[in-house]
Design a protein around this motif. Structure first.
Motif, PDB file in Angstrom:
ATOM      1  N   VAL A   5      38.626  54.249  97.829  1.00 27.55           N
ATOM      2  CA  VAL A   5      39.843  53.487  98.064  1.00 27.55           C
ATOM      3  C   VAL A   5      40.896  54.440  98.615  1.00 27.55           C
ATOM      4  CG1 VAL A   5      41.674  52.131  96.982  1.00 27.55           C
ATOM      5  CG2 VAL A   5      39.322  51.869  96.220  1.00 27.55           C
ATOM      6  N   ARG A   6      41.554  54.011  99.697  1.00 23.55           N
ATOM      7  CA  ARG A   6      42.645  54.810 100.256  1.00 23.55           C
ATOM      8  C   ARG A   6      43.961  54.317  99.666  1.00 23.55           C
ATOM      9  NH1 ARG A   6      44.227  55.549 106.605  1.00 23.55           N
ATOM     10  NH2 ARG A   6      45.857  57.098 106.248  1.00 23.55           N
ATOM     11  N   VAL A   7      44.759  55.257  99.167  1.00 24.50           N
ATOM     12  CA  VAL A   7      46.040  54.942  98.541  1.00 24.50           C
ATOM     13  C   VAL A   7      47.106  55.773  99.257  1.00 24.50           C
ATOM     14  CG1 VAL A   7      47.341  54.987  96.387  1.00 24.50           C
ATOM     15  CG2 VAL A   7      44.884  54.586  96.336  1.00 24.50           C
ATOM     16  N   TRP A   8      48.168  55.123  99.737  1.00 19.40           N
ATOM     17  CA  TRP A   8      49.218  55.843 100.446  1.00 19.40           C
ATOM     18  C   TRP A   8      50.574  55.219 100.147  1.00 19.40           C
ATOM     19  CZ3 TRP A   8      46.199  52.124 102.514  1.00 19.40           C
ATOM     20  CH2 TRP A   8      46.819  51.082 103.179  1.00 19.40           C
ATOM     21  N   GLY A   9      51.616  55.968 100.480  1.00 21.36           N
ATOM     22  CA  GLY A   9      52.961  55.452 100.271  1.00 21.36           C
ATOM     23  C   GLY A   9      54.011  56.458 100.689  1.00 21.36           C
ATOM     24  N   THR A  30      46.772  61.974  88.775  1.00 19.91           N
ATOM     25  CA  THR A  30      45.890  62.302  87.661  1.00 19.91           C
ATOM     26  C   THR A  30      44.727  61.308  87.632  1.00 19.91           C
ATOM     27  OG1 THR A  30      47.159  60.905  86.171  1.00 19.91           O
ATOM     28  CG2 THR A  30      47.808  63.226  86.313  1.00 19.91           C
ATOM     29  N   PRO A  31      43.620  61.659  87.017  1.00 21.97           N
ATOM     30  CA  PRO A  31      42.525  60.700  86.911  1.00 21.97           C
ATOM     31  C   PRO A  31      42.937  59.396  86.222  1.00 21.97           C
ATOM     32  CG  PRO A  31      41.725  62.890  86.424  1.00 21.97           C
ATOM     33  CD  PRO A  31      43.216  62.992  86.554  1.00 21.97           C
ATOM     34  N   SER A  32      43.801  59.485  85.225  1.00 24.71           N
ATOM     35  CA  SER A  32      44.236  58.242  84.563  1.00 24.71           C
ATOM     36  C   SER A  32      45.096  57.394  85.498  1.00 24.71           C
ATOM     37  CB  SER A  32      44.982  58.558  83.269  1.00 24.71           C
ATOM     38  OG  SER A  32      46.140  59.307  83.534  1.00 24.71           O
ATOM     39  N   ALA A  33      45.892  58.027  86.361  1.00 22.36           N
ATOM     40  CA  ALA A  33      46.667  57.262  87.352  1.00 22.36           C
ATOM     41  C   ALA A  33      45.725  56.591  88.350  1.00 22.36           C
ATOM     42  CB  ALA A  33      47.651  58.171  88.074  1.00 22.36           C
ATOM     43  N   CYS A  34      44.687  57.304  88.754  1.00 24.77           N
ATOM     44  CA  CYS A  34      43.703  56.720  89.680  1.00 24.77           C
ATOM     45  C   CYS A  34      42.973  55.545  89.038  1.00 24.77           C
ATOM     46  CB  CYS A  34      42.703  57.780  90.128  1.00 24.77           C
ATOM     47  SG  CYS A  34      43.431  59.049  91.169  1.00 24.77           S
ATOM     48  N   ASN A 107      55.495  61.004 101.481  1.00 22.74           N
ATOM     49  CA  ASN A 107      54.460  60.747 102.485  1.00 22.74           C
ATOM     50  C   ASN A 107      53.065  61.068 101.932  1.00 22.74           C
ATOM     51  OD1 ASN A 107      53.447  59.938 104.938  1.00 22.74           O
ATOM     52  ND2 ASN A 107      53.723  61.937 105.888  1.00 22.74           N
ATOM     53  N   VAL A 108      52.691  60.380 100.848  1.00 23.59           N
ATOM     54  CA  VAL A 108      51.416  60.652 100.181  1.00 23.59           C
ATOM     55  C   VAL A 108      50.301  59.807 100.781  1.00 23.59           C
ATOM     56  CG1 VAL A 108      52.497  61.349  98.030  1.00 23.59           C
ATOM     57  CG2 VAL A 108      51.878  58.977  98.352  1.00 23.59           C
TER      58      VAL A 108
END
Length: 115
Positions: A5-9, A30-34, A107-108
């Motif tokens: 999954v691509r996550v950006w913002g 973090t893995p928990s955030a993912c 810009n993540v």
């Protein structure tokens, strides 16, 4: 079955627990955030548990610092002071306002691989 999954913002903050008052971010989620991101997309928390395999960082890691004003006391929506503030009958005193700094990412762009 593996998923990517691509996550950006524009901005992100993955808060470090050791910085209680001033929020400082980790460089990557973090893995928990993912897991939270994947749970919110696929929404099957009772049926599956995500195991994060890899987190790919696509953009360079850039930090900025922001300063914000917070009200020192916690108020519930039914609090009389909030109603007075909304109606314009009361003003927030400077002694109630606390300035806090936050270090955030800009810009993540990440790819999360999980199964």
């Amino acid at each position: 079955m593996a998923q990517a999954v691509r996550v950006w913002g524009n901005y992100a903050c993955f808060t470090r627990p050791e910085s209680k008052v001033e929020r400082i971010t980790y460089n990557v989620p973090t893995p928990s955030a993912c897991k939270g991101v994947l749970d919110s997309i696929y929404c099957k928390p009772q049926e599956m548990e995500w195991i994060i395999d890899k987190i790919h960082v696509l953009n360079p890691i850039n930090h900025i610092n922001i300063t914000r004003n917070e009200i020192g006391e916690t108020m519930c929506p039914t609090h009389k002071k909030i109603k007075k503030l909304i109606d314009g009958k009361e003003v927030i005193n400077k002694k109630d306002v606390i300035q806090r700094n936050t270090q955030i990412l800009t810009n993540v762009d990440y790819i999360i691989e999980a199964h």
